[in-house]
Design a protein around this motif. Sequence first.
Motif, mmCIF file in Angstrom:
data_model
loop_
_atom_site.group_PDB
_atom_site.id
_atom_site.type_symbol
_atom_site.label_atom_id
_atom_site.label_comp_id
_atom_site.label_asym_id
_atom_site.label_seq_id
_atom_site.Cartn_x
_atom_site.Cartn_y
_atom_site.Cartn_z
ATOM 1 N N LEU A 79 0.885 -1.166 0.000
ATOM 2 C CA LEU A 79 0.000 0.000 0.000
ATOM 3 C C LEU A 79 0.921 1.213 0.000
ATOM 4 C CD1 LEU A 79 -2.543 -1.180 2.710
ATOM 5 C CD2 LEU A 79 -2.780 -1.323 0.221
ATOM 6 N N PHE A 80 0.981 1.884 -1.135
ATOM 7 C CA PHE A 80 1.936 2.972 -1.334
ATOM 8 C C PHE A 80 1.198 4.298 -1.291
ATOM 9 C CE2 PHE A 80 5.122 5.617 -3.104
ATOM 10 C CZ PHE A 80 6.326 4.932 -3.070
ATOM 11 N N ASP A 81 1.458 5.100 -0.256
ATOM 12 C CA ASP A 81 0.823 6.408 -0.134
ATOM 13 C C ASP A 81 1.585 7.425 -0.968
ATOM 14 O OD1 ASP A 81 -1.049 5.426 1.652
ATOM 15 O OD2 ASP A 81 0.159 5.901 3.398
ATOM 16 N N LEU A 82 0.875 8.043 -1.881
ATOM 17 C CA LEU A 82 1.467 9.039 -2.771
ATOM 18 C C LEU A 82 0.746 10.360 -2.567
ATOM 19 C CD1 LEU A 82 3.485 9.522 -5.108
ATOM 20 C CD2 LEU A 82 1.623 8.948 -6.674
ATOM 21 N N LYS A 83 1.481 11.381 -2.191
ATOM 22 C CA LYS A 83 0.864 12.690 -1.956
ATOM 23 C C LYS A 83 0.829 13.544 -3.220
ATOM 24 C CE LYS A 83 0.505 12.102 2.551
ATOM 25 N NZ LYS A 83 0.140 10.710 2.693
ATOM 26 N N HIS A 84 1.945 13.519 -3.952
ATOM 27 C CA HIS A 84 2.037 14.342 -5.158
ATOM 28 C C HIS A 84 3.241 13.877 -5.954
ATOM 29 C CE1 HIS A 84 1.056 17.698 -7.689
ATOM 30 N NE2 HIS A 84 0.227 18.190 -6.804
ATOM 31 N N LYS B 264 6.328 21.254 -5.208
ATOM 32 C CA LYS B 264 5.123 21.444 -4.396
ATOM 33 C C LYS B 264 5.239 20.677 -3.084
ATOM 34 C CE LYS B 264 0.248 22.049 -5.019
ATOM 35 N NZ LYS B 264 -0.879 22.054 -5.918
ATOM 36 N N LEU B 265 5.728 19.451 -3.160
ATOM 37 C CA LEU B 265 5.894 18.643 -1.956
ATOM 38 C C LEU B 265 6.967 19.238 -1.048
ATOM 39 C CD1 LEU B 265 4.648 16.039 -0.788
ATOM 40 C CD2 LEU B 265 6.683 14.869 -1.575
ATOM 41 N N LYS B 266 8.027 19.726 -1.646
ATOM 42 C CA LYS B 266 9.122 20.306 -0.860
ATOM 43 C C LYS B 266 8.658 21.525 -0.061
ATOM 44 C CE LYS B 266 13.974 21.438 -1.293
ATOM 45 N NZ LYS B 266 15.117 21.487 -2.192
ATOM 46 N N LYS B 267 7.757 22.316 -0.638
ATOM 47 C CA LYS B 267 7.227 23.484 0.070
ATOM 48 C C LYS B 267 6.436 23.085 1.308
ATOM 49 C CE LYS B 267 6.906 26.464 -3.945
ATOM 50 N NZ LYS B 267 6.021 27.084 -4.928
ATOM 51 N N VAL B 268 5.786 21.932 1.248
ATOM 52 C CA VAL B 268 4.919 21.506 2.353
ATOM 53 C C VAL B 268 5.680 20.715 3.419
ATOM 54 C CG1 VAL B 268 2.908 20.101 2.953
ATOM 55 C CG2 VAL B 268 2.851 21.538 0.926
ATOM 56 N N ILE B 269 6.509 19.747 2.992
ATOM 57 C CA ILE B 269 7.177 18.912 3.994
ATOM 58 C C ILE B 269 8.669 19.169 4.119
ATOM 59 C CG2 ILE B 269 5.457 17.075 3.763
ATOM 60 C CD1 ILE B 269 7.630 15.443 2.321
ATOM 61 N N GLY B 270 9.207 20.016 3.264
ATOM 62 C CA GLY B 270 10.616 20.372 3.383
ATOM 63 C C GLY B 270 11.569 19.451 2.645
ATOM 64 N N PHE C 171 -3.714 21.360 -1.713
ATOM 65 C CA PHE C 171 -2.420 20.742 -1.987
ATOM 66 C C PHE C 171 -2.483 19.856 -3.228
ATOM 67 C CE2 PHE C 171 0.554 17.156 -1.370
ATOM 68 C CZ PHE C 171 1.725 17.857 -1.589
ATOM 69 N N ASN C 172 -3.409 18.903 -3.238
ATOM 70 C CA ASN C 172 -3.523 18.002 -4.396
ATOM 71 C C ASN C 172 -4.978 17.768 -4.789
ATOM 72 O OD1 ASN C 172 -4.428 16.285 -2.397
ATOM 73 N ND2 ASN C 172 -2.904 14.698 -2.759
#
Length: 139
Positions: free
Chosen positions: A22-27, A32-38, A68-69
């Motif tokens: 089960l692979f969770d993919l945010k974006h 865009k991901l770097k702005k949110v989680i660093g 976000f997505n």
Amino acid sequence: METSGFFSEEKIPIAENFDLILFDLKHVDSEKLKKVIGKDNSIILKNLLTLSSKEIPMEIRITVIPEFNDREEDILLIARWLKNLKKPVSVRILPFHRLAKTKQEIFGISYPYSNHQPISQEKISFLSDILRQEGINVV
């Protein structure tokens, strides 16, 4: 195995012992991901691509997160990236919820999404239809 995909590639052989990933993919947009989680998602995307070449059943789970997505453009970008995988995979769209708020408060962490409302079933259906139109198997 449930994973965000953020692990060293030396761990890939371990995945071959599992019945399902089960692979969770945010974006798929690294900036865009770097702005949110660093952090960017290059490791995550590389691991997803590698795991897709294995003979392990896999389901991609996309939690739809407000601002976000949750836009059509975001889902189209994800769908088009998923077409690069070595084999077709199933995708499950999950609605954002605020259950993490309590956990974050326990640890004294400010929860940035505490004022966001959960995603409606209509929005989930709309985004699922976009994926289907792009040839993605949505479960």
